[in-house]
Design an enzyme around this catalytic site. Structure first.
Site, mmCIF file in Angstrom:
data_model
loop_
_atom_site.group_PDB
_atom_site.id
_atom_site.type_symbol
_atom_site.label_atom_id
_atom_site.label_comp_id
_atom_site.label_asym_id
_atom_site.label_seq_id
_atom_site.Cartn_x
_atom_site.Cartn_y
_atom_site.Cartn_z
ATOM 1 N N THR A 1 0.847 -1.187 0.000
ATOM 2 C CA THR A 1 0.000 0.000 0.000
ATOM 3 C C THR A 1 0.888 1.244 0.000
ATOM 4 O OG1 THR A 1 -0.193 -0.114 2.403
ATOM 5 C CG2 THR A 1 -1.939 -1.169 1.125
ATOM 6 N N THR B 1 1.493 4.391 1.562
ATOM 7 C CA THR B 1 2.278 4.908 2.685
ATOM 8 C C THR B 1 3.178 3.834 3.278
ATOM 9 O OG1 THR B 1 0.554 6.531 3.191
ATOM 10 C CG2 THR B 1 2.129 6.044 4.943
ATOM 11 N N CYS B 2 2.669 2.614 3.338
ATOM 12 C CA CYS B 2 3.445 1.501 3.910
ATOM 13 C C CYS B 2 4.705 1.229 3.086
ATOM 14 C CB CYS B 2 2.581 0.242 3.981
ATOM 15 S SG CYS B 2 1.032 0.480 4.888
ATOM 16 N N SER B 3 4.562 1.262 1.763
ATOM 17 C CA SER B 3 5.667 0.926 0.862
ATOM 18 C C SER B 3 6.616 2.080 0.593
ATOM 19 C CB SER B 3 5.119 0.438 -0.480
ATOM 20 O OG SER B 3 4.482 -0.801 -0.323
#
Length: 157
Positions: free
Chosen positions: A43, A45-47
């Site tokens: 996703t 922001t996560c990545s």
């Protein structure tokens, strides 16, 4: 109700990216660990921010006495392995699959992502755990990345 500082880490079965099962109580026993949880692998922001921050600052965490950094997400082990490989995490961060969300539920940190087609996921948070006890727990209040970023966690050590 979410767990808090001073609580023991709950026992739940999760998977490492090699598909082996491990109990979370055993995973954190006898070590100082940093755990960060994300709503989903791959996703935005996560990545782009959350996981890369911990990978890039892994040496800084080790210098502050952290034995291991863990990334946990309600995804399967195949997805977590592909994500870790894509991020070139190497040995800097251990990616853990909470495929059924058992650990997330036991932590009291579920996120209802059904409105986005994601089902039940984890809230974004970071924790410092020492010998199975939560010493610090920072749960993001909204969709951003502030209190659970690598920089924010480093400042608490």
């Amino acid at each position: 109700m979410p767990l808090k500082a001073g609580d023991k880490v709950p026992s739940a079965t999760v998977n490492k990216t090699d598909l082996s099962e491990v109990d979370t109580a055993d995973l954190f026993k006898g070590k100082k660990a940093v755990v960060f949880a994300v709503p989903g692998a791959f996703t935005p922001t996560c990545s782009a921010q959350h996981a890369p921050g911990f990978i890039q600052k892994a040496r800084d965490f080790k210098a502050k006495g952290v034995d291991e950094i863990f990334c946990i997400s309600v995804n399967d082990a195949f997805v977590m392995k592909a994500w870790a490989d894509g991020l070139k995490a190497g040995d800097d961060v251990t990616f853990i699959a909470d495929g059924n969300g058992d650990f997330t539920k036991a932590m009291g940190l579920e996120l209802d992502g059904r409105g986005f087609g994601l089902g039940t996921r984890s809230q974004r948070y970071a924790a410092v755990i020492e010998d199975g006890t939560i010493k610090e727990l920072a749960v993001e209040p909204g969709g951003g990345l502030t209190c659970s970023s690598a920089e924010a966690v480093l400042s608490t050590l």
